[in-house]
Design an enzyme around this catalytic site. Structure first.
Site, PDB file in Angstrom:
ATOM      1  N   GLY A 219     -14.819  -2.866 -15.216  1.00 36.91           N
ATOM      2  CA  GLY A 219     -16.229  -2.864 -15.536  1.00 36.91           C
ATOM      3  C   GLY A 219     -16.877  -1.581 -15.031  1.00 36.91           C
ATOM      4  N   ILE A 220     -18.195  -1.562 -15.048  1.00 35.71           N
ATOM      5  CA  ILE A 220     -18.957  -0.407 -14.583  1.00 35.71           C
ATOM      6  C   ILE A 220     -19.496  -0.693 -13.191  1.00 35.71           C
ATOM      7  CG2 ILE A 220     -21.162  -1.172 -15.552  1.00 35.71           C
ATOM      8  CD1 ILE A 220     -19.869   2.449 -15.662  1.00 35.71           C
ATOM      9  N   GLY A 221     -19.674   0.339 -12.389  1.00 37.24           N
ATOM     10  CA  GLY A 221     -20.256   0.146 -11.062  1.00 37.24           C
ATOM     11  C   GLY A 221     -19.427   0.790  -9.981  1.00 37.24           C
ATOM     12  N   GLY A 222     -19.921   0.704  -8.765  1.00 39.09           N
ATOM     13  CA  GLY A 222     -19.294   1.369  -7.642  1.00 39.09           C
ATOM     14  C   GLY A 222     -17.898   0.868  -7.328  1.00 39.09           C
ATOM     15  N   MET A 223     -17.698  -0.452  -7.304  1.00 43.82           N
ATOM     16  CA  MET A 223     -16.404  -0.999  -6.915  1.00 43.82           C
ATOM     17  C   MET A 223     -15.307  -0.712  -7.948  1.00 43.82           C
ATOM     18  SD  MET A 223     -14.084  -3.631  -7.196  1.00 43.82           S
ATOM     19  CE  MET A 223     -14.965  -5.014  -7.929  1.00 43.82           C
ATOM     20  N   GLU A 244     -13.150  -4.389 -22.675  1.00 43.12           N
ATOM     21  CA  GLU A 244     -14.285  -4.379 -23.595  1.00 43.12           C
ATOM     22  C   GLU A 244     -15.034  -3.055 -23.483  1.00 43.12           C
ATOM     23  OE1 GLU A 244     -16.677  -7.784 -22.384  1.00 43.12           O
ATOM     24  OE2 GLU A 244     -18.056  -6.469 -21.325  1.00 43.12           O
TER      25      GLU A 244
END
Length: 317
Positions: A219-223, A244
């Site tokens: 997914g998107i984001g820092g982690m 996706e």
């Protein structure tokens, strides 16, 4: 008639395209990076002529022009399949709505359940020599919107990447009603948030569980971004991608030589994805890349499809 002749015959201005929208209409703006820009701007100029125009889109990376000129929501309202910052702001001001969905079924929703679309518009790449426009970074459910719309308009942007397929990632000139040539604006950028110390600590635990030959969804984001950086620096090999959303982290892992898809049980050697958003690095990597596979979301997110993939690992915040 040649494709070039058809192109000239169907080419109209953004203002003409906006003129097809009537009060009470449902209008589809496309998805994410490929939301209309030129026709949106022209439609905003008609704000005082229209009421109750219902606009559908999702993962908006900028505020549409129509909402900059309509503070009351009397003229336009936003119906989003997936909220980002602009959509939340519209909802908080009473001008936007979230449509609860199972993303994998959105193409079917369009074909079987949504009200008829009066006008469908999205950005595409320039027509190729075979007469096809490419849905670029947003194949997701673009084809389904055109299948059920009364007026089909493509908005050409020379700066969009050509994303190879895949499933339903193109549309032929014979299947569109009108063509608008946009301002060729750069692709919208969506940089990942820098990982925090907590993100890095969690990512370290995750990367230790990933085997060679695993197939990844990020997914998107820092982690997830931290996971991607750590994988790129690891000894892992023969990784695959089925996701996706295609993000910058996949580019980093690919450039580090960790992804080749050789162990994938389906779509061997190819990175399958339904839409992309990131920095220019992401779009440049996807452009005409035969190792990447632009698909509709009813393929990438179908449990039957995902269930055929060995060692599938989905990593999200």
């Amino acid at each position: 008639m040649s494709y070039e002749s058809q192109y000239k015959q169907k080419l109209i201005t953004a203002e003409k395209a906006a003129s097809f929208v009537k009060s009470g209409d449902w209008v589809d703006y496309g998805w994410c990076v490929c939301h209309t820009q030129a026709v949106d701007k022209a439609l905003a100029a008609r704000v005082n002529e229209l009421t109750d125009v219902k606009i559908r889109g999702g993962v908006a990376l900028w505020m549409p022009e129509v909402f900059k000129v309509d503070e009351t929501g009397e003229h336009f309202d936003w119906h989003s399949w997936h909220f980002t910052g602009p959509g939340r702001k519209l909802a908080e001001s009473g001008r936007g709505y979230y449509a609860s969905i199972r993303y994998s079924e959105v193409p079917r929703y369009y074909r079987e359940n949504v009200e008829p679309i009066a006008v469908a518009i999205c950005q595409v790449t320039p027509m190729d020599k075979h007469g096809y426009f490419n849905f670029s970074a947003s194949p997701s459910h673009a084809r389904a919107t055109f299948d059920v719309s009364k007026i089909k308009i493509v908005e050409v942007n020379k700066n969009l990447p050509v994303c190879l397929g895949g499933t339903d990632n193109v549309i032929h000139i014979s299947e569109v009603d009108y063509i608008v040539e946009g301002e060729n604006l750069p692709c919208a950028q969506l940089p990942s948030a820098p990982p925090t110390d907590v993100d890095k600590a969690v990512a370290k635990l995750i990367v230790e569980e990933i085997p060679n030959g695993a197939c990844l969804q990020l997914g998107i984001g820092g982690m997830p971004n931290a996971v991607g950086m750590m994988i790129a620096e690891s000894d892992l090999k023969d990784l695959g991608v089925h996701t996706e959303m295609y993000v910058d982290a996949f580019v980093d892992i690919s450039m580090a030589g960790k992804i080749n898809g050789s162990k994938k049980t389906i779509d061997r050697g190819r990175q399958a994805w339904a839409f992309a958003a990131g920095t220019q690095k992401c779009y440049d990597f996807l452009d005409n890349n035969p190792g990447c596979m632009a698909c509709t979301v009813d393929y990438t997110n179908d449990p039957f499809v995902v269930g055929q993939i060995d060692n599938f690992m989905s990593i999200n915040n």
